[in-house]
Design an enzyme around this catalytic site. Structure first.
Site, PDB file in Angstrom:
ATOM      1  N   LYS A 179       9.253  -0.999  -5.719  1.00 10.09           N
ATOM      2  CA  LYS A 179      10.478  -1.857  -6.151  1.00 10.09           C
ATOM      3  C   LYS A 179      12.064  -2.304  -6.150  1.00 10.09           C
ATOM      4  O   LYS A 179      12.751  -2.519  -5.898  1.00 10.09           O
ATOM      5  CB  LYS A 179       9.890  -2.461  -7.377  1.00 10.09           C
ATOM      6  CG  LYS A 179       8.495  -3.160  -7.333  1.00 10.09           C
ATOM      7  CD  LYS A 179       8.895  -2.857  -9.139  1.00 10.09           C
ATOM      8  CE  LYS A 179       8.051  -1.714  -9.986  1.00 10.09           C
ATOM      9  NZ  LYS A 179       7.354  -0.912  -9.299  1.00 10.09           N
ATOM     10  N   THR A 180      12.427  -0.475  -6.810  1.00  8.11           N
ATOM     11  CA  THR A 180      14.133  -0.826  -7.042  1.00  8.11           C
ATOM     12  C   THR A 180      14.642  -0.350  -6.071  1.00  8.11           C
ATOM     13  O   THR A 180      15.588  -1.042  -5.295  1.00  8.11           O
ATOM     14  CB  THR A 180      14.147   0.612  -7.714  1.00  8.11           C
ATOM     15  OG1 THR A 180      13.210   0.453  -9.246  1.00  8.11           O
ATOM     16  CG2 THR A 180      15.895   0.786  -7.974  1.00  8.11           C
ATOM     17  N   ASP A 207      15.677  -5.760 -12.847  1.00  3.99           N
ATOM     18  CA  ASP A 207      14.852  -4.544 -12.254  1.00  3.99           C
ATOM     19  C   ASP A 207      14.124  -3.754 -13.567  1.00  3.99           C
ATOM     20  O   ASP A 207      14.534  -4.827 -14.426  1.00  3.99           O
ATOM     21  CB  ASP A 207      15.396  -3.310 -11.857  1.00  3.99           C
ATOM     22  CG  ASP A 207      14.881  -2.320 -11.174  1.00  3.99           C
ATOM     23  OD1 ASP A 207      12.948  -2.227 -11.210  1.00  3.99           O
ATOM     24  OD2 ASP A 207      15.215  -1.068 -11.064  1.00  3.99           O
ATOM     25  N   GLU A 208      13.034  -3.724 -13.385  1.00  2.08           N
ATOM     26  CA  GLU A 208      12.046  -3.514 -14.904  1.00  2.08           C
ATOM     27  C   GLU A 208      11.985  -4.716 -15.600  1.00  2.08           C
ATOM     28  O   GLU A 208      12.141  -4.887 -16.765  1.00  2.08           O
ATOM     29  CB  GLU A 208      12.590  -2.181 -15.587  1.00  2.08           C
ATOM     30  CG  GLU A 208      13.460  -1.034 -15.125  1.00  2.08           C
ATOM     31  CD  GLU A 208      12.104  -0.058 -14.757  1.00  2.08           C
ATOM     32  OE1 GLU A 208      10.737  -0.307 -15.505  1.00  2.08           O
ATOM     33  OE2 GLU A 208      12.261   1.329 -13.703  1.00  2.08           O
ATOM     34  N   GLN A 262       3.604  -0.937 -16.539  1.00  3.90           N
ATOM     35  CA  GLN A 262       4.771  -0.124 -16.601  1.00  3.90           C
ATOM     36  C   GLN A 262       5.397  -0.521 -18.411  1.00  3.90           C
ATOM     37  O   GLN A 262       6.924   0.350 -18.381  1.00  3.90           O
ATOM     38  CB  GLN A 262       5.726   0.875 -15.925  1.00  3.90           C
ATOM     39  CG  GLN A 262       4.777   1.408 -14.257  1.00  3.90           C
ATOM     40  CD  GLN A 262       6.245   1.738 -13.715  1.00  3.90           C
ATOM     41  OE1 GLN A 262       6.613   2.719 -14.011  1.00  3.90           O
ATOM     42  NE2 GLN A 262       6.131   1.030 -12.878  1.00  3.90           N
ATOM     43  N   ARG A 281       5.779   9.544 -12.173  1.00  2.00           N
ATOM     44  CA  ARG A 281       6.443  10.290 -12.337  1.00  2.00           C
ATOM     45  C   ARG A 281       7.106  11.627 -10.812  1.00  2.00           C
ATOM     46  O   ARG A 281       7.313  11.691 -10.370  1.00  2.00           O
ATOM     47  CB  ARG A 281       7.628  10.465 -13.058  1.00  2.00           C
ATOM     48  CG  ARG A 281       8.403   9.894 -13.989  1.00  2.00           C
ATOM     49  CD  ARG A 281       8.865   8.862 -13.538  1.00  2.00           C
ATOM     50  NE  ARG A 281       7.432   7.440 -14.022  1.00  2.00           N
ATOM     51  CZ  ARG A 281       7.887   6.704 -12.634  1.00  2.00           C
ATOM     52  NH1 ARG A 281       8.986   5.985 -12.810  1.00  2.00           N
ATOM     53  NH2 ARG A 281       6.794   5.315 -12.625  1.00  2.00           N
TER      54      ARG A 281
HETATM   55  P1  ATP Z   1       8.868   2.626 -10.567  1.00  2.52           P
HETATM   56  O1  ATP Z   1       7.908   2.145 -10.721  1.00  2.52           O
HETATM   57  O2  ATP Z   1       8.698   3.810 -10.882  1.00  2.52           O
HETATM   58  O3  ATP Z   1      10.193   1.778 -10.283  1.00  2.52           O
HETATM   59  P2  ATP Z   1       9.405   1.855  -7.748  1.00  2.52           P
HETATM   60  O4  ATP Z   1       8.250   0.378  -6.698  1.00  2.52           O
HETATM   61  O5  ATP Z   1      10.209   1.005  -8.272  1.00  2.52           O
HETATM   62  O6  ATP Z   1       9.052   2.915  -9.201  1.00  2.52           O
HETATM   63  P3  ATP Z   1      10.773   3.364  -5.977  1.00  2.52           P
HETATM   64  O7  ATP Z   1      11.567   3.828  -6.717  1.00  2.52           O
HETATM   65  O8  ATP Z   1      11.941   2.194  -5.339  1.00  2.52           O
HETATM   66  O9  ATP Z   1       9.536   2.222  -6.728  1.00  2.52           O
HETATM   67  O10 ATP Z   1      10.771   4.123  -5.041  1.00  2.52           O
HETATM   68  C1  ATP Z   1       9.673   5.541  -4.691  1.00  2.52           C
HETATM   69  C2  ATP Z   1       9.400   5.819  -4.136  1.00  2.52           C
HETATM   70  O11 ATP Z   1       8.865   6.184  -2.370  1.00  2.52           O
HETATM   71  C3  ATP Z   1      10.863   6.370  -3.742  1.00  2.52           C
HETATM   72  O12 ATP Z   1      11.456   7.936  -3.637  1.00  2.52           O
HETATM   73  C4  ATP Z   1      11.236   5.609  -1.966  1.00  2.52           C
HETATM   74  O13 ATP Z   1      12.585   6.239  -1.095  1.00  2.52           O
HETATM   75  C5  ATP Z   1      10.180   5.615  -1.866  1.00  2.52           C
HETATM   76  N1  ATP Z   1       9.773   4.621  -0.452  1.00  2.52           N
HETATM   77  C6  ATP Z   1      10.146   3.511  -1.231  1.00  2.52           C
HETATM   78  N2  ATP Z   1       9.166   2.686  -0.389  1.00  2.52           N
HETATM   79  C7  ATP Z   1       9.718   2.872   1.099  1.00  2.52           C
HETATM   80  C8  ATP Z   1       9.128   2.907   2.401  1.00  2.52           C
HETATM   81  N3  ATP Z   1       8.870   2.043   3.098  1.00  2.52           N
HETATM   82  N4  ATP Z   1       9.256   4.240   3.120  1.00  2.52           N
HETATM   83  C9  ATP Z   1       8.862   5.548   2.902  1.00  2.52           C
HETATM   84  N5  ATP Z   1       9.692   5.740   1.297  1.00  2.52           N
HETATM   85  C10 ATP Z   1       9.525   4.691   0.903  1.00  2.52           C
HETATM   86 MG    MG Z   2      11.386   2.080  -9.716  1.00  3.08          MG
END
Ligand code: ATP
Ligand code: MG
Length: 730
Positions: free
Chosen positions: A35-36, A220-221, A251, A611
């Site tokens: 997402k981020t 975000d969040e 979350q 995490r």
């Molecule tokens: P959270 O819910 O904990 O905030 P999130 O959904 O925001 O998580 P991110 O932090 O953006 O997730 O991504 C999680 C991990 O996966 C990061 O290390 C990111 O670099 C990696 N990642 C995300 N998308 C891809 C992708 N398409 N290919 C490889 N790595 C990825």
């Molecule tokens: Mg995130």
């Protein structure tokens, strides 16, 4: 223009979100699904492919650190500066607006921000002026009342009171507090948002200006936004802005502070043509970690429902360690961390997460002892917390009246009417005579230099310290600490602070007593005479604390990250320890009464687990000394809610045998295995000098065997089994 690099490293649904037609969009997806990452790439996409100026973008993150990271990543993708882009937290952005538009906001240019301490003090002042009895109406509650209404966007005049005395009283306090703040140009945290929201509501050129400017907003969040934040966003967006929000209902962990998961639904209704995009592939964690987290969160009933899978390997099982007590838990975590470092990992690969700040002390001490560098994220190290430093300052003065830093710190804490001017005069006097502040005071009192009541106040403070010292002469270190905290008024002073903060300060102070008790226990071991003079225990303790805080805490260089579960949101680490998985601690006892709160605790556990990238450790202690009390808790229900086949129990490395078994074990059978010398863990014993106690730990064998016994009077002590002559009770 070549924009392909912006789409590199994105999967199909992520690309779809990043390249979605300019408009409103909701990315609803589980932890670690990117997402981020999508948000960052989306901004780069808007700028590069859609020709949006960075000036026209407003991005809201959850922490300032996240904001800085986001800016960096976008700049790396674009190779251009995005300095003119607004990125920050809701509070940060609101603050910036008020600084820029103080006149429109009806604030003085140099308006001052009130932190929680200041706010509480001010509320008390108001209550005194109104003659409201603080015993009947605690000031903390009034602060909650005020902030709660502000978070919902209500001024004092908007509060509907009816004929309820509670409402009437608090509304009156709110009203007067509001007035005082306005007069003094004071702005508390909740006010930042409320006031900048009112800037919007006033409409006019200002709103028009920003509506025109911020045509692209990203949040975000989103699941943790509260009512006023949502309203703020909505007004600013108006009819024409494009808003992308990303979030995960599983979350949402700030309900206790007014966050509204419903904002996700409202967003879909209030904004036009929202496109919802779901991401289902997790890139962060191993299969086992993800499966366990999914299974845990499935116990919540109120969910939007999401799938989450990973293409990665299953990885190692989740390791569960059942410790005897908190010390053993900390030892385990530091040993495992050391092993990770020894096998080539960096300390910064490791994060230790806990439910309550008070848990950190024992963990910190274990890491210090093992010389493993660590950093407390989003918080202050235990011995550097304000309330702890205050208490230590009194203890320091008891030991040495002439410690100037200690004197300065507490001469007016708790507040006793000795103001800055007086302290400055004392300083000048001390400088002139080359004596300590204490000495200068003593002389000034003797010479009658303080006018009127001030003389009594200063003399009163000095008398207090002398009394503490006199009474403390016959006390052990932890008794002294306990006594000082109470008699100085620090406990009352700190525990009155708002909500969780006050509670945390109180818990920390209690934890200091535990620290002293434990320290005395260590001093006694192994061959120290049990009659070590307690004054020197105080001295040694203060030195140890001073040394501890001077060392290790490196600001640079890799370090183990320690933080509460709440502040771990959005972050990721190769190895995660979740410490203190016990009923009463996590889920927290305060949540037991309300089913909604338990679900929030479960989401917090889900946040913690997700995490972890490669390894996840869950630890709990059968006995824990927290807030000055020993508690015996069952393992957290959250452990039972994970698939057993994915959990691996880790056994103790010491010689002690214990029964084990999740989830079958009953807490009453925890201590059944004999250890040696006819003793069991938990055995009640009697010692000729120390009286009755309970066996906590056992180490070594034969002549070197020793036990740790928690005595009712003197606290925990290590004893050589061969010499202790313990008599077994029950
Ligand atoms: P959270 O819910 O904990 O905030 P999130 O959904 O925001 O998580 P991110 O932090 O953006 O997730 O991504 C999680 C991990 O996966 C990061 O290390 C990111 O670099 C990696 N990642 C995300 N998308 C891809 C992708 N398409 N290919 C490889 N790595 C990825
Ligand atoms: Mg995130």
């Amino acid at each position: 223009m070549d924009v392909t690099h912006i789409l590199e490293g994105l999967n199909e649904p992520q690309r779809q979100a990043v390249t979605a037609p300019v408009g409103n969009a909701l990315v609803l997806a589980g932890a670690g699904s990117g997402k981020t990452r999508v948000l960052v790439h989306r901004i780069a996409w808007l700028i590069d492919a859609e020709g949006v100026s960075p000036h026209g973008v407003l991005a809201v993150t959850f922490t300032n650190k996240a904001a800085a990271e986001m800016r960096q990543r976008i700049e790396a993708l674009l190779d251009v500066s995005v300095r003119t882009m607004w990125v920050g937290t809701f509070h940060g952005v609101a603050h910036r607006l008020l600084r820029m538009h103080w006149q429109e906001a009806r604030l003085p240019q140099n308006f001052q921000i009130l932190d929680a301490d200041d706010q509480l003090r001010l509320v008390k002042r108001v209550m005194r002026a109104l003659d409201v009895d603080e015993k009947k109406w605690p000031a903390r509650q009034a602060v909650w009342f005020i902030n709660g209404h502000k978070d919902e966007g209500r001024r004092a005049k908007d509060v509907v009171v009816g004929d309820d005395l509670f409402q009437i009283t608090h509304q009156r306090i709110y009203e007067n507090y509001e007035e005082l703040c306005q007069q003094g140009g004071l702005v508390d945290f909740a006010e930042l948002l409320l006031r900048s929201h009112e800037l919007w509501l006033a409409g006019g050129d200002l709103l028009a200006h920003y509506q025109k400017r911020f045509q692209h907003m990203l949040v975000d969040e989103f699941q943790d936004t509260n009512t006023i934040q949502y309203a703020w966003l909505r007004v600013l967006a108006g009819r024409s802005a494009h808003v992308m929000v990303v979030g995960d209902d599983d979350q949402s962990i700030y309900g206790w502070r007014g966050a509204r998961i419903e904002n996700i639904h409202r967003y879909g209704q209030d904004f036009a043509g929202v496109q919802t995009i779901r991401l289902e592939q997790n890139y962060r964690s191993t299969g086992n970690i993800l499966t366990a987290a999914n299974q845990l969160i499935s116990h919540n009933t109120d969910r939007l429902g999401k799938k989450l899978w990973t293409a990665g390997e299953a990885g190692e099982p989740i390791k569960v360690y059942s410790a005897y007590n908190d010390l053993d838990e900390a030892r385990f975590i530091s040993e495992r961390t050391q092993a990770i470092i020894d096998s080539g990992g960096g300390p910064d690969d490791v994060a230790i997460l806990y439910r309550s700040n008070a848990q950190s002390r024992v963990l910190e001490e274990a890491l210090l002892r093992a010389q493993i560098p660590y950093r407390i994220y989003g918080g202050v190290r235990f011995f550097e917390r304000a309330e702890i430093k205050n208490a230590l300052s009194y203890m320091r003065l008891v030991h040495d009246r002439h410690s100037d830093p200690a004197f300065e710190r507490v001469v007016n804490t708790p507040t006793r009417g000795i103001g800055d001017k007086t302290v400055e005069a004392i300083r000048a006097e001390a400088r002139a005579r080359s004596v300590s502040l204490w000495q200068a005071c003593q002389d000034a009192v003797a010479e009658g230099k303080f006018k009127g009541r001030l003389g009594n106040r200063v003399a009163g403070f000095m008398q207090l310290v002398d009394d503490l010292a006199a009474a403390g002469e016959d006390m052990s270190l932890h008794e002294l600490a306990d006594f000082v905290i109470e008699a100085s008024g620090l406990m009352e002073y700190h525990s009155k602070e708002r909500g969780e903060r006050g509670l945390a300060r109180k818990e920390n102070l209690e934890e200091l007593v535990s620290a002293c008790r434990q320290f005395t226990g260590e001093l006694m071991f192994p061959l120290r005479d049990a009659d070590v003079a307690e004054t020197s225990a105080l001295e040694e303790f203060l030195d140890r604390v001073a040394l501890d805080s001077g060392e290790q805490q490196t600001d640079s260089g890799p370090a183990v990250q320690m933080m509460t579960l709440h502040s771990a949101k959005g972050l990721e680490f190769p190895v995660v320890f979740l410490a203190g998985l016990e009923e009463g601690l996590f889920p927290h006892r305060l949540s037991a009464a309300e089913p909604g709160r338990i679900e929030e605790e479960r989401r917090l556990c889900y946040v913690g687990m997700t995490r972890a990238m490669r390894q996840l450790y869950l630890t709990y202690a059968e006995a824990r000394r927290l807030h000055g009390n020993d508690t015996y808790n069952r393992p957290s229900r959250f452990i039972m809610e994970m698939p057993t086949e994915l959990l691996q129990e880790i056994r103790m490395s010491t010689a002690v045998l214990r029964p084990y078994g999740i989830p079958s074990r009953q807490s009453s059978s925890l201590f059944e295995e004999p250890v040696a010398g006819g003793l069991r863990m938990g055995q009640r014993v009697n010692h000729a000098k120390f009286g009755e106690g309970v066996v906590l730990r056992y180490e070594g064998s034969g002549e070197r065997a020793r036990v740790q016994v928690n005595f009712a009077g003197p606290g925990a002590k290590w004893l050589m089994l061969g010499y202790a002559n313990l008599e077994t009770l029950d």
